[in-house]
Scaffold this motif. Structure first.
Motif, PDB file in Angstrom:
ATOM      1  N   TRP A 179      38.688  44.166  35.290  1.00 52.99           N
ATOM      2  CA  TRP A 179      38.021  44.401  36.213  1.00 52.99           C
ATOM      3  C   TRP A 179      39.204  43.654  37.239  1.00 52.99           C
ATOM      4  N   ARG A 180      39.251  42.500  37.397  1.00 51.60           N
ATOM      5  CA  ARG A 180      39.833  41.529  38.326  1.00 51.60           C
ATOM      6  C   ARG A 180      41.545  40.566  37.889  1.00 51.60           C
ATOM      7  N   ALA A 228      37.201  43.489  30.951  1.00 47.86           N
ATOM      8  CA  ALA A 228      36.557  44.469  31.015  1.00 47.86           C
ATOM      9  C   ALA A 228      35.179  44.419  32.220  1.00 47.86           C
ATOM     10  N   THR A 229      34.200  43.138  31.957  1.00 46.77           N
ATOM     11  CA  THR A 229      33.227  43.198  32.952  1.00 46.77           C
ATOM     12  C   THR A 229      33.874  42.213  34.244  1.00 46.77           C
ATOM     13  N   GLN A 230      35.064  41.241  34.212  1.00 41.07           N
ATOM     14  CA  GLN A 230      34.923  39.617  34.745  1.00 41.07           C
ATOM     15  C   GLN A 230      33.651  38.204  34.346  1.00 41.07           C
ATOM     16  N   ARG A 254      39.224  51.656  29.028  1.00 39.67           N
ATOM     17  CA  ARG A 254      38.919  51.090  30.233  1.00 39.67           C
ATOM     18  C   ARG A 254      39.547  49.893  30.532  1.00 39.67           C
TER      19      ARG A 254
END
Ligand code: SF4
Lengths: 470, 215
Positions: free
Chosen positions: A53-54, A156-158, A50
């Protein structure tokens, strides 16, 4: 419809989605990363293939493990070194908005450097794999401490999976008397509501005494919200909050600044907002505080005595007090001012900012003499490279050195003794940190939590003294 | 990071002890590691080797305890662990399932498991199957009697099939089952909403551009 609390506003602004059972996804603006709780998170990302995310939401530094002895040229403990080296490698591989590695002039305790660089701004959601992330609530942020699996989740997902807390407001009237600081206020609050008093709640600190605090003082207050059981502590934004960010490197500039300021001014609880719990304190009645036990709720005023465990009506508290006094080597009825200390620690994310150091230096200067004979060591550990430079520019380091205090490099240091700065078994310490747990500052070490001024005075006298009397 | 679990067939290793705690699964000296992989060689360290294990040791050089089940050639390559009651009790360390998975185990069958270990295992793609104590006894007996004893686990059907073709049914929480079948860990679950997050982020960035300053 009732108005919104500050917490409600911050929650709503970041709510991505919510399930019928209340489980929500909250969008995260700033992810602070340090060496201890991040390695397995980065590895998890790597193993799953992965990507963050940001990555420009990440600000990283090494703080928990780093030596603070300016003479030490490298990290000797292999475990500490591996964690620091692993962080270097992870940031190199994944990137970050900013990274302040070991020996960088801006390196420091993660909770000090976030706001100081403007990487943390009012209204943000802030997370870090560290429970004292609550510190950032001082800037009207929604700031959570998280675990390692959550660090990976946010990378991974913010987002953070969360359920909304209840609202609690602690209102402090009046003004704090001379010699009484934000540290004394928060210790008094924890003494009043207990270490579980804020459990399940987001605490907003408010009232004239809170508004009168500097931003540094508000950080001290929010820092220890977690010690009252609340993951989140907050103070509403005001002009002081906004002014604080005017010249910070990562703060917005020009038109964006104007836009930000207009929004930040709305970061207060509405007059008709509903709080599930409200607590009132009168700031005028407060006195410098000293903990006598092994949790921050076991605290009393400088002008009183070590309590008798039999005076606690709750059997659990009575047993805890008995155990704590045994561990602390204290006898009921002893005057707090007669307790002698072996070491003094001025530092940690609670009290290592410039204002804290000024406060300590002022006491030293006023007394005009060196540390007491019986005090073996006094560590002054600035919270960041920037605080250190500022203090040196003001000559505070010279005042400390002249008094026989050690002037150190930034880091967590003896707040938790993951680096070589530790108490020996049985040693007693006046400490400006936030946790007086058994063994926290070294196995068998005895910690008394106090304000920077109280710590400095204890160093000079060799025992606790009431700074109001100096 | 979770490998989906659909159908798995493998060699069964019987660990005939009750109350195996997480400190036995992975001793505390290994918790200082900065990794979550690489614990496999130290799984059951104190039982598996005759010397005292330290992080970083080359385990291929260490003296093995010939009596310990995983060291017996007939159980080499085992991927299913047969265990006794209250498996995984003790400290909450997630290193325990990390070590079991890293060793190569995909499933554990026992009469009961400790709570936190149960949760941690599912987070890491390790299927825990609870069967009645008498059934587990029976499996221990068959496993001892049959070299190369294998079981086939079908998660969708919730069955364990024995070499003679007969099947045992097991119960599992539907949500955990779905996560395992799809290989969803918590991150995987959240990423199902990736487009929702992306849409939120776009709106958010427009409304609060000042939070996206690069310094
Ligand atoms: S100074 Fe102490 S409390 Fe603060 S982050 Fe470091 S170890 Fe944690």
């Amino acid at each position: 419809m009732a108005g919104k609390t500050l917490y409600d506003k911050l929650w709503d602004a970041h709510l991505v989605r919510q399930d019928p059972d209340g489980t929500a996804l909250i969008y995260i603006d700033r992810h602070l990363v340090h060496e201890v709780t991040s390695p397995q998170a980065f590895e998890g990302l790597r193993m799953a293939g992965r990507k963050p995310w940001r990555i420009d939401s990440v600000v990283a530094t090494a703080d928990h493990n780093v030596p603070t002895d300016p003479q030490e040229s490298e990290i000797k403990d292999p475990v500490s070194r591996e964690q620091v080296v692993t962080l270097d490698a992870n940031i190199r591989a994944f990137g970050a908005l900013a990274y302040f590695p070991y020996r960088d002039p801006r390196q420091g305790i993660v909770h000090v450097i976030g706001p100081e660089t403007g990487a943390v701004l009012p209204g943000m959601t802030v997370v870090c794999g560290d429970s004292h992330t609550s510190t950032h609530g001082a800037f009207a942020c929604l700031a959570h401490g998280i675990g390692t699996s959550e660090v990976e989740h946010v990378l991974a997902t913010q987002c953070l999976v969360a359920k909304k807390s209840k609202n609690m407001r602690i209102w402090v009237d009046g003004a704090l008397p001379e010699g009484v600081t934000a540290k004394d206020l928060i210790l008094a609050i924890i003494g009043k509501i207990g270490t579980a008093g804020g459990t399940g709640h987001a605490i907003e600190f408010a009232g004239p005494a809170v508004a009168a605090l500097s931003m540094e003082g508000r950080m001290t207050l929010c820092n220890m919200a977690i010690e009252a059981g609340a993951r989140v502590g907050m103070v509403a934004a005001d002009e002081k909050t906004i002014d604080y960010f005017a010249d910070k490197p990562f703060a917005p500039k020009g038109a964006l600044w104007e836009q930000a300021v207009a929004y930040w001014r709305t970061l207060t609880s509405d007059d008709d907002a509903h709080f599930d719990q409200e607590i009132h304190l009168d700031g005028r009645t407060l006195v410098p505080m000293v903990t006598w036990g092994t949790n921050p709720e076991q605290v009393t005023t400088i002008d009183s005595v070590v309590p008798d465990p039999e005076s606690f009506s709750d059997p659990v508290k009575r047993a805890a007090a008995k155990r704590a006094l045994e561990y602390m080597g204290l006898t009921p009825g002893t005057k707090i001012s007669e307790i002698a200390v072996d070491q003094v620690f001025i530092g940690s994310c609670t009290n290592s900012r410039i204002e804290d150091l000024r406060e300590a230096a002022r006491v030293v200067q006023k007394l005009g003499r060196g540390k007491a004979e019986n005090v073996k060591r006094v560590l002054v550990v600035p919270g960041s490279g920037q605080v250190k430079a500022q203090a040196e520019a003001e000559g505070l380091d010279r005042i400390f050195r002249a008094a026989g205090f050690e002037w150190r490099a930034p880091g967590c240091s003896m707040c938790l003794g993951m680096n070589p700065d530790q108490l020996q078994p049985g040693e007693r310490c006046a400490s400006t940190s936030n946790r007086n747990f058994e063994g926290r500052q070294g196995p068998g070490g005895r910690t008394h939590l106090v304000s920077p001024a109280m710590a400095a005075a204890a160093a000079i006298f060799g025992h606790f003294v009431d700074v109001r009397s100096l | 990071m979770m490998q989906p679990f659909t159908v798995h067939e493998g060699i069964v290793a019987p660990l005939d002890r009750a109350n195996v705690d997480t400190d036995a699964i992975i001793p505390k000296q290994f918790l200082k590691s900065v990794r979550r992989s690489g614990f496999g060689p130290y799984l059951f360290d104190e039982w598996r080797y005759l010397d005292r294990g330290e992080p970083g040791m080359d385990c291929s050089q260490r003296p093995k305890n010939p009596d310990f089940v995983l060291n017996q050639p007939r159980y080499a390559g085992a991927t299913i662990l047969l265990a006794r009651e209250n498996f995984g009790c003790g400290s909450s360390r997630e290193h325990a399932p990390w070590a079991l998975v890293d060793y190569g185990f995909r499933a554990i069958i026992a009469p009961s498991f400790a709570d936190i270990f149960y949760n941690n295992s599912f987070k890491n793609g390790l299927l825990l199957i609870t069967l009645p104590a008498e059934t587990v006894d029976q499996l221990f007996a068959e496993c001892a009697a049959t070299p190369g004893y294998r079981l086939k686990i079908d998660l969708a059907q919730q069955t364990v099939t024995k070499p003679d073709g007969s099947s045992l049914r097991f119960a599992i929480d539907p949500f955990r089952k779905e996560c395992l079948l799809n290989g969803w860990d918590e991150i995987g679950l959240t990423l199902r909403y990736a487009s929702e997050i992306r849409a939120f982020e776009a709106r958010y960035r427009e409304r609060y551009p000042f939070y996206f300053v690069k310094g």
